[in-house]
Design an enzyme around this catalytic site. Structure first.
Site, PDB file in Angstrom:
ATOM      1  N   LYS A 173     -37.061  11.547  -9.328  1.00 10.54           N
ATOM      2  CA  LYS A 173     -36.563   9.915  -8.807  1.00 10.54           C
ATOM      3  C   LYS A 173     -37.561   9.240  -8.159  1.00 10.54           C
ATOM      4  O   LYS A 173     -37.718   9.537  -6.881  1.00 10.54           O
ATOM      5  CB  LYS A 173     -35.116   9.601  -8.198  1.00 10.54           C
ATOM      6  CG  LYS A 173     -34.817   8.310  -8.391  1.00 10.54           C
ATOM      7  CD  LYS A 173     -34.206   7.929  -7.157  1.00 10.54           C
ATOM      8  CE  LYS A 173     -34.916   7.518  -6.109  1.00 10.54           C
ATOM      9  NZ  LYS A 173     -35.610   6.192  -6.153  1.00 10.54           N
ATOM     10  N   GLU A 248     -39.791  15.687   3.846  1.00  7.34           N
ATOM     11  CA  GLU A 248     -40.899  15.060   4.690  1.00  7.34           C
ATOM     12  C   GLU A 248     -40.751  13.747   5.111  1.00  7.34           C
ATOM     13  O   GLU A 248     -40.705  12.802   4.066  1.00  7.34           O
ATOM     14  CB  GLU A 248     -42.291  15.413   3.595  1.00  7.34           C
ATOM     15  CG  GLU A 248     -43.559  15.499   4.470  1.00  7.34           C
ATOM     16  CD  GLU A 248     -44.236  14.075   4.669  1.00  7.34           C
ATOM     17  OE1 GLU A 248     -43.602  13.474   5.753  1.00  7.34           O
ATOM     18  OE2 GLU A 248     -45.291  14.181   4.536  1.00  7.34           O
ATOM     19  N   CYS A 282     -47.710   8.795   6.048  1.00  5.59           N
ATOM     20  CA  CYS A 282     -47.070   9.449   6.970  1.00  5.59           C
ATOM     21  C   CYS A 282     -47.694  10.090   8.114  1.00  5.59           C
ATOM     22  O   CYS A 282     -47.318  10.197   9.096  1.00  5.59           O
ATOM     23  CB  CYS A 282     -46.129  10.424   6.086  1.00  5.59           C
ATOM     24  SG  CYS A 282     -47.134  11.674   5.156  1.00  5.59           S
ATOM     25  N   GLU A 382     -41.558   4.538  13.757  1.00 10.74           N
ATOM     26  CA  GLU A 382     -42.596   4.597  12.817  1.00 10.74           C
ATOM     27  C   GLU A 382     -42.619   3.099  12.042  1.00 10.74           C
ATOM     28  O   GLU A 382     -41.472   2.929  11.547  1.00 10.74           O
ATOM     29  CB  GLU A 382     -42.205   5.476  11.571  1.00 10.74           C
ATOM     30  CG  GLU A 382     -43.449   5.773  10.709  1.00 10.74           C
ATOM     31  CD  GLU A 382     -43.073   6.807   9.641  1.00 10.74           C
ATOM     32  OE1 GLU A 382     -42.039   6.811   9.126  1.00 10.74           O
ATOM     33  OE2 GLU A 382     -43.930   7.537   9.196  1.00 10.74           O
TER      34      GLU A 382
HETATM   35  O1  TXE Z   1     -38.196   4.891   2.221  1.00  9.18           O
HETATM   36  P1  TXE Z   1     -37.013   5.456   1.653  1.00  9.18           P
HETATM   37  P2  TXE Z   1     -38.322   3.078   2.448  1.00  9.18           P
HETATM   38  C1  TXE Z   1     -40.848   5.695   6.125  1.00  9.18           C
HETATM   39  C2  TXE Z   1     -41.523   4.314   6.616  1.00  9.18           C
HETATM   40  C3  TXE Z   1     -40.781   3.229   5.995  1.00  9.18           C
HETATM   41  C4  TXE Z   1     -39.454   3.542   5.842  1.00  9.18           C
HETATM   42  C5  TXE Z   1     -38.518   3.063   4.872  1.00  9.18           C
HETATM   43  O2  TXE Z   1     -41.108   4.157   8.129  1.00  9.18           O
HETATM   44  O3  TXE Z   1     -40.751   2.105   6.625  1.00  9.18           O
HETATM   45  O4  TXE Z   1     -39.686   5.187   5.703  1.00  9.18           O
HETATM   46  O5  TXE Z   1     -39.155   3.050   3.596  1.00  9.18           O
HETATM   47  C6  TXE Z   1     -35.018   7.092  -2.200  1.00  9.18           C
HETATM   48  N1  TXE Z   1     -30.291   9.026  -1.549  1.00  9.18           N
HETATM   49  N2  TXE Z   1     -41.538   6.299   4.922  1.00  9.18           N
HETATM   50  O6  TXE Z   1     -37.062   2.379   2.473  1.00  9.18           O
HETATM   51  O7  TXE Z   1     -35.646   4.759   1.614  1.00  9.18           O
HETATM   52  C7  TXE Z   1     -35.733   5.810  -2.421  1.00  9.18           C
HETATM   53  O8  TXE Z   1     -35.165   5.141  -3.677  1.00  9.18           O
HETATM   54  C8  TXE Z   1     -31.488   9.453  -2.383  1.00  9.18           C
HETATM   55  C9  TXE Z   1     -42.243   7.354   5.139  1.00  9.18           C
HETATM   56  O9  TXE Z   1     -39.138   2.569   1.103  1.00  9.18           O
HETATM   57  O10 TXE Z   1     -36.738   6.609   2.438  1.00  9.18           O
HETATM   58  C10 TXE Z   1     -37.250   6.283  -2.627  1.00  9.18           C
HETATM   59  O11 TXE Z   1     -37.390   6.941  -3.816  1.00  9.18           O
HETATM   60  N3  TXE Z   1     -32.464   8.852  -2.406  1.00  9.18           N
HETATM   61  C11 TXE Z   1     -42.667   8.171   4.224  1.00  9.18           C
HETATM   62  C12 TXE Z   1     -37.185   7.389  -1.527  1.00  9.18           C
HETATM   63  O12 TXE Z   1     -35.818   7.647  -1.252  1.00  9.18           O
HETATM   64  C13 TXE Z   1     -32.727   7.615  -1.569  1.00  9.18           C
HETATM   65  C14 TXE Z   1     -43.014   7.216   2.879  1.00  9.18           C
HETATM   66  C15 TXE Z   1     -37.923   7.000  -0.286  1.00  9.18           C
HETATM   67  O13 TXE Z   1     -37.226   5.639   0.235  1.00  9.18           O
HETATM   68  C16 TXE Z   1     -31.536   7.136  -1.053  1.00  9.18           C
HETATM   69  C17 TXE Z   1     -42.124   6.117   2.840  1.00  9.18           C
HETATM   70  C18 TXE Z   1     -30.348   7.853  -0.823  1.00  9.18           C
HETATM   71  N4  TXE Z   1     -29.441   7.538  -0.123  1.00  9.18           N
HETATM   72  C19 TXE Z   1     -41.351   5.664   3.644  1.00  9.18           C
HETATM   73  N5  TXE Z   1     -32.094   5.920  -0.276  1.00  9.18           N
HETATM   74  C20 TXE Z   1     -43.512   9.181   4.252  1.00  9.18           C
HETATM   75  N6  TXE Z   1     -42.880  10.447   4.747  1.00  9.18           N
HETATM   76  O14 TXE Z   1     -44.548   9.341   3.825  1.00  9.18           O
HETATM   77  C21 TXE Z   1     -33.408   5.812  -0.895  1.00  9.18           C
HETATM   78  N7  TXE Z   1     -33.755   6.894  -1.561  1.00  9.18           N
END
Ligand code: TXE
Length: 502
Positions: A173, A248, A282, A382
């Site tokens: 996903k 991660e 990240c 972050e």
């Molecule tokens: O990420 P999400 P978001 C951090 C960064 C950013 C913050 C939020 O600080 O501002 O996260 O970003 C899926 N059950 N990073 O909201 O929500 C979602 O659909 C299962 C760091 O965009 O973490 C997507 O596929 N899955 C980072 C994935 O999780 C769920 C990179 C990431 O989304 C879910 C991106 C749930 N309940 C953002 N809710 C890095 N580590 O590199 C969401 N998702």
């Protein structure tokens, strides 16, 4: 076009729902994809379960599994620019950056194709006659792979390649914002000869699709890259059925510059560390930790250079970095800067939403916040945008200066990456050894190779990707004990035995 891939077939969502994908550079609609939901997630899990329990893939010899991975690498090499274009359109990143991502992905597939062929169990010498004891490796089962929007295909490759190499099946996903390269990957896997049901793709939101994957009893492992709050929710959801979890979750990464560093190199790399891909990385070096006596020289130069960075769209050859992923994300980054100033940080440059040509996209300028302290939210949380915070350290002696720098750098709940700049090799090693972060760069920032592990300490995550540990995340270890001379254990007396003296 149907864009869910389940059991080797392309499908519309069960509900018929679709989602428009927009380009962050100008908010234009670039694709319309199927928007999956709970029923689609369940169907994909059932297909992956069946393919694991009954299919040939888990027991396919590793050279054949490796050959499929190698074919995907070949396909990506051949179609590099087309796939990079999709990635640039989805993310808004520069086309040249997307091309480099594709090269990294090819290397990742080749790394795991090669690594898995050298994987063997081991034989234990028990010292007992007639006993064969061996440790074997097996796939974990059905994997739920959940990926974010900043490096969509790259982060997917870090999971898909080892999962397949080890013989697992999976449901992927990707982020609902950036699905197009995942669609390409499913097609490439099919062309590479992967059996039906092994790879499944369900597009949709975390709430609708992700939560089904992380809680489902037929899923054995969840590997997630994304935000800390989502990671915690996923861990809690996976706990219900005690799944294996790999996370991660980003970082708040210190970039330490000592006064004895090569300053032109340190300053130039400090810009790349934090402003590459507009800070949506990240491992971004978002915390500059600079020795007090060079603070003014370093920060003045950083401000001058940051103001010269050219923002622009993915296909603008003059642009040096692109927009943020969405207006919603930009709003979060902007609020973070406003809050930092209210907390006492000094805004040296950036911090305001640009107008003119850039108004058509989700752009935010390189921003530098000086005079920061570790108690500030802008240093602890972050922002995931182009925002650098500056803290200073000093010490009367060599050891005091190092202690002060290390104390600041480790004063975070995260522990993903860190860097130290100094021309003193002893100092570099001493400081690197004391930093509680998963990757440390000495006199460099950002490079990585697929042969070396990647992952975080503390709340940056659980487990490692890449390297050899990245394969072992997807491997079960089984001990097989074989007694070739079976005999009674003789622990409990057997009344029917004819004992002497009775
Ligand atoms: O990420 P999400 P978001 C951090 C960064 C950013 C913050 C939020 O600080 O501002 O996260 O970003 C899926 N059950 N990073 O909201 O929500 C979602 O659909 C299962 C760091 O965009 O973490 C997507 O596929 N899955 C980072 C994935 O999780 C769920 C990179 C990431 O989304 C879910 C991106 C749930 N309940 C953002 N809710 C890095 N580590 O590199 C969401 N998702």
């Amino acid at each position: 076009m149907p864009s869910l891939y389940i059991d080797g077939a392309w499908r519309e969502a069960e509900t018929g729902a679709t989602r428009d994908i927009t380009h962050p550079g100008d908010r234009s609609v670039i694709a319309t994809v199927s928007e999956g939901g709970s029923a689609d997630a369940q169907a994909a899990i059932a297909a992956a379960r069946h393919a694991f329990d009954h299919g040939p893939w888990p027991t396919t010899p590793t050279p054949q599994r490796a050959a499929v991975l190698a074919r995907v690498a070949d396909l990506l090499e051949a179609e590099r620019d087309d796939v990079a274009r999709l990635e640039a359109l989805d993310t808004g990143k520069r086309f040249v950056e997307a091309q480099l991502d594709m090269d990294d992905i090819v290397a990742v597939f080749r790394h795991f194709a090669s690594l898995v062929q050298g994987e063997a169990g081991r034989v234990i010498d028990t010292g007992m006659p007639g006993i064969s004891s061996r440790v074997v490796h097996e796939p974990v089962g059905v994997c739920a792979l959940i990926t974010p929007w900043n490096y969509p295909l790259l982060q997917t490759a870090w999971k898909v390649a080892p999962a397949l190499a080890a013989g697992n099946t999976f449901v992927l996903k990707p982020s609902e914002l950036t699905p197009q390269t995942s669609i390409w990957l499913m097609d490439a896997l099919e062309r590479a000869g992967l059996p039906a049901g092994v790879a499944n793709l369900v597009l949709g939101t975390g709430q609708e699709v992700g939560s089904v994957l992380t809680g489902h009893p037929d899923v054995d492992l969840v590997s997630f890259t994304g935000g800390l709050a989502t990671g915690k929710a996923i861990m809690a959801s996976a706990a219900g059925t005690v799944k294996r979890v790999a996370l991660e979750l980003g970082g708040k990464n210190p970039n330490i510059i000592f006064a004895d560093a090569d300053l032109p190199a340190a300053i130039d790399n400090a810009l790349t560390a934090v402003f590459l891909d507009s800070g949506q990385v990240c491992s971004a070096g978002t915390r500059l930790i600079v020795e007090e006596n060079i603070h003014d020289e370093v920060v003045d130069e950083l401000v001058r250079r940051a103001e010269a960075i050219r923002l622009g769209s993915s296909f603008d050859d003059d642009a040096e970095t692109g927009p943020l992923i969405s207006d919603e994300h930009r709003h979060k980054v902007h609020a973070y800067v406003t809050d930092a100033v209210a907390e006492g940080a000094v805004l040296r440059t950036g911090g305001t939403i640009p107008g003119g040509d850039l108004a058509q996209g989700s752009y935010f300028p390189p921003t530098i916040l000086d005079g920061c302290t570790t108690s500030m939210r802008c240093v602890q949380d972050e922002s995931f945008g182009p925002v650098l915070t500056v803290e200073t350290f000093s010490g009367a002696t060599r050891d005091e200066a190092e202690d002060a720098a290390v104390a600041l750098a480790n004063d975070t709940i995260y522990g993903l990456t860190g860097a130290v700049w100094t021309e003193n090799a002893g100092r570099a090693e001493r400081v690197a050894g004391r930093l509680r972060h998963g990757t440390i760069w000495i006199n460099d920032y950002h490079p990585y190779v697929p042969q070396a592990e990647w992952g975080g300490m503390k709340q940056s995550g659980i487990g490692r990707e890449l390297g050899s540990a990245g394969l072992h995340e997807y491997v079960e270890t089984k001990h097989i004990w074989h007694n070739t001379r079976p005999a009674k254990a003789g622990w409990f007396a057997d009344p029917s035995d004819n004992h002497e003296g009775n």
